[in-house]
Design a protein around this motif. Sequence first.
Motif, PDB file in Angstrom:
ATOM      1  N   ASP A  11       0.831  -1.202   0.000  1.00  0.00           N
ATOM      2  CA  ASP A  11       0.000   0.000   0.000  1.00  0.00           C
ATOM      3  C   ASP A  11       0.866   1.254   0.000  1.00  0.00           C
ATOM      4  O   ASP A  11       1.933   1.304   0.644  1.00  0.00           O
ATOM      5  CB  ASP A  11      -0.911  -0.015   1.238  1.00  0.00           C
ATOM      6  CG  ASP A  11      -1.937   1.091   1.207  1.00  0.00           C
ATOM      7  OD1 ASP A  11      -3.025   0.868   0.643  1.00  0.00           O
ATOM      8  OD2 ASP A  11      -1.642   2.187   1.742  1.00  0.00           O
ATOM      9  N   ILE A  27       1.609  -9.219   0.955  1.00  0.00           N
ATOM     10  CA  ILE A  27       0.705  -8.070   0.959  1.00  0.00           C
ATOM     11  C   ILE A  27       1.006  -7.232   2.187  1.00  0.00           C
ATOM     12  O   ILE A  27       1.040  -7.744   3.318  1.00  0.00           O
ATOM     13  CB  ILE A  27      -0.768  -8.514   0.965  1.00  0.00           C
ATOM     14  CG1 ILE A  27      -1.098  -9.296  -0.313  1.00  0.00           C
ATOM     15  CG2 ILE A  27      -1.693  -7.298   1.096  1.00  0.00           C
ATOM     16  CD1 ILE A  27      -2.502  -9.867  -0.344  1.00  0.00           C
ATOM     17  N   GLY A  29      -0.403  -3.754   3.958  1.00  0.00           N
ATOM     18  CA  GLY A  29      -1.546  -2.874   3.865  1.00  0.00           C
ATOM     19  C   GLY A  29      -1.317  -1.480   4.409  1.00  0.00           C
ATOM     20  O   GLY A  29      -0.200  -1.106   4.798  1.00  0.00           O
ATOM     21  N   VAL A  45       1.108 -11.820   4.949  1.00  0.00           N
ATOM     22  CA  VAL A  45       0.201 -10.675   4.939  1.00  0.00           C
ATOM     23  C   VAL A  45       0.405  -9.871   6.213  1.00  0.00           C
ATOM     24  O   VAL A  45       0.321 -10.416   7.319  1.00  0.00           O
ATOM     25  CB  VAL A  45      -1.271 -11.132   4.850  1.00  0.00           C
ATOM     26  CG1 VAL A  45      -2.214  -9.938   4.962  1.00  0.00           C
ATOM     27  CG2 VAL A  45      -1.520 -11.894   3.554  1.00  0.00           C
ATOM     28  N   GLN A  47      -1.658  -6.962   7.463  1.00  0.00           N
ATOM     29  CA  GLN A  47      -2.910  -6.426   6.919  1.00  0.00           C
ATOM     30  C   GLN A  47      -3.017  -4.915   7.003  1.00  0.00           C
ATOM     31  O   GLN A  47      -3.225  -4.245   5.998  1.00  0.00           O
ATOM     32  CB  GLN A  47      -4.097  -7.074   7.635  1.00  0.00           C
ATOM     33  CG  GLN A  47      -5.459  -6.607   7.100  1.00  0.00           C
ATOM     34  CD  GLN A  47      -6.595  -7.430   7.661  1.00  0.00           C
ATOM     35  OE1 GLN A  47      -6.573  -8.652   7.599  1.00  0.00           O
ATOM     36  NE2 GLN A  47      -7.595  -6.749   8.224  1.00  0.00           N
ATOM     37  N   GLN A  48      -2.894  -4.369   8.217  1.00  0.00           N
ATOM     38  CA  GLN A  48      -2.995  -2.913   8.333  1.00  0.00           C
ATOM     39  C   GLN A  48      -2.650  -2.471   9.746  1.00  0.00           C
ATOM     40  O   GLN A  48      -2.655  -3.270  10.691  1.00  0.00           O
ATOM     41  CB  GLN A  48      -4.404  -2.419   7.972  1.00  0.00           C
ATOM     42  CG  GLN A  48      -5.507  -2.811   8.956  1.00  0.00           C
ATOM     43  CD  GLN A  48      -6.877  -2.345   8.516  1.00  0.00           C
ATOM     44  OE1 GLN A  48      -7.513  -2.972   7.690  1.00  0.00           O
ATOM     45  NE2 GLN A  48      -7.327  -1.227   9.080  1.00  0.00           N
ATOM     46  N   THR A  50      -0.152  -1.773  11.646  1.00  0.00           N
ATOM     47  CA  THR A  50       0.742  -2.653  12.392  1.00  0.00           C
ATOM     48  C   THR A  50       2.166  -2.145  12.280  1.00  0.00           C
ATOM     49  O   THR A  50       2.611  -1.776  11.187  1.00  0.00           O
ATOM     50  CB  THR A  50       0.665  -4.097  11.847  1.00  0.00           C
ATOM     51  OG1 THR A  50      -0.636  -4.622  12.109  1.00  0.00           O
ATOM     52  CG2 THR A  50       1.698  -4.999  12.488  1.00  0.00           C
ATOM     53  N   VAL A  63      -0.548 -14.313   8.890  1.00  0.00           N
ATOM     54  CA  VAL A  63      -1.421 -13.145   8.721  1.00  0.00           C
ATOM     55  C   VAL A  63      -1.266 -12.295   9.979  1.00  0.00           C
ATOM     56  O   VAL A  63      -1.743 -12.661  11.059  1.00  0.00           O
ATOM     57  CB  VAL A  63      -2.892 -13.544   8.511  1.00  0.00           C
ATOM     58  CG1 VAL A  63      -3.763 -12.299   8.363  1.00  0.00           C
ATOM     59  CG2 VAL A  63      -3.025 -14.428   7.283  1.00  0.00           C
ATOM     60  N   GLY A  66      -4.266  -8.727  11.491  1.00  0.00           N
ATOM     61  CA  GLY A  66      -5.625  -8.931  11.019  1.00  0.00           C
ATOM     62  C   GLY A  66      -6.648  -8.302  11.955  1.00  0.00           C
ATOM     63  O   GLY A  66      -6.355  -7.942  13.100  1.00  0.00           O
ATOM     64  N   ASP A  67      -7.879  -8.153  11.458  1.00  0.00           N
ATOM     65  CA  ASP A  67      -8.953  -7.609  12.289  1.00  0.00           C
ATOM     66  C   ASP A  67      -9.136  -8.453  13.545  1.00  0.00           C
ATOM     67  O   ASP A  67      -8.990  -9.688  13.511  1.00  0.00           O
ATOM     68  CB  ASP A  67     -10.269  -7.603  11.520  1.00  0.00           C
ATOM     69  CG  ASP A  67     -10.288  -6.615  10.374  1.00  0.00           C
ATOM     70  OD1 ASP A  67      -9.383  -5.765  10.301  1.00  0.00           O
ATOM     71  OD2 ASP A  67     -11.224  -6.707   9.549  1.00  0.00           O
ATOM     72  N   THR A  93      -1.058 -16.175  13.345  1.00  0.00           N
ATOM     73  CA  THR A  93      -2.011 -15.066  13.225  1.00  0.00           C
ATOM     74  C   THR A  93      -1.916 -14.179  14.458  1.00  0.00           C
ATOM     75  O   THR A  93      -2.044 -14.662  15.585  1.00  0.00           O
ATOM     76  CB  THR A  93      -3.453 -15.589  13.059  1.00  0.00           C
ATOM     77  OG1 THR A  93      -3.751 -16.511  14.116  1.00  0.00           O
ATOM     78  CG2 THR A  93      -3.632 -16.295  11.735  1.00  0.00           C
ATOM     79  N   ASN A  95      -3.674 -10.666  15.908  1.00  0.00           N
ATOM     80  CA  ASN A  95      -4.773  -9.732  15.663  1.00  0.00           C
ATOM     81  C   ASN A  95      -4.519  -8.378  16.310  1.00  0.00           C
ATOM     82  O   ASN A  95      -3.845  -8.281  17.343  1.00  0.00           O
ATOM     83  CB  ASN A  95      -6.080 -10.290  16.205  1.00  0.00           C
ATOM     84  CG  ASN A  95      -6.559 -11.539  15.482  1.00  0.00           C
ATOM     85  OD1 ASN A  95      -7.360 -12.289  16.001  1.00  0.00           O
ATOM     86  ND2 ASN A  95      -6.073 -11.776  14.265  1.00  0.00           N
TER      87      ASN A  95
END
Length: 262
Positions: A11, A27, A29, A45, A47-48, A50, A63, A66-67, A93, A95
């Motif tokens: 991104d 990916i 974000g 990933v 995600q965002q 972070t 991941v 993540g949400d 994962t 979160n």
Amino acid sequence: MSRIHATAVVDAGARIADGVEIGPWCIVGPGVVLEADVRLVSHAVVQQDTTVGARTVIHPFAVIGGDPQHTGYKGETVRLEIGTDNSIREHSTFNRGTPQGTGVTRVGSNGLFMTGAHVGHDCVVGDNVVMANNATLGGHARVGSKVFLGGLAAVHQNGRVGQGAIVGGLAAVTRDVIPYGSAWGNHARLHGLNLIGLKRKGYDKTAIRRLLAAYRDLFEGGGTFAERLDAVEGAYADLPEIMEITAFIREDGKRPLCLPGE
């Protein structure tokens, strides 16, 4: 200079420091910060929102950021903060936090998170933590530094595992584990102190004997537990590890205490 593979998707709002390597099919974000020399091996990933600390390595199919897995989450801005020099292995994962909690999930430095490790929303994880394959932290769990969680162990939401403790594989941790404790079983019970960990950290036989004596006085002595707690605080005030245990017990935890038992 950073190295970004041609197949990676990054991104425009991500901040990429010098020395970062982003491998094939990764990916990254919005709101992500990758500090110096972070490496995303491939198919990872972030995600965002972070921050990933310097020299942390994230392996394929993890991941991160993540949400939160929380029914009350409605897309608010929440974060994940990861320290330096971590190894985050395949399919792990982590979160982000929730508005209902602190809003931030925090993971320390020098950790090893093996395949499938899960860190839930609003968790706080210390430094030098090892989570073996598929170990799981429910939301709001707090794990001290130098903790080892065995494979498939699961810490209940709002649970606490104190510094230097070891939790055996497959353990269902529904009660708080004292610092330097050794807990295992389903449901997990306290089975003494983490003697292997203490020896590895350089404690000599005399120090370990005193820690064991304090443990026995606290959990196996006469009188009520509250009376034993007071007595141990007075008798072993010179042992910082025992003072850490008694402070942990007196803290207002949201889960009951993991105690010795059959």
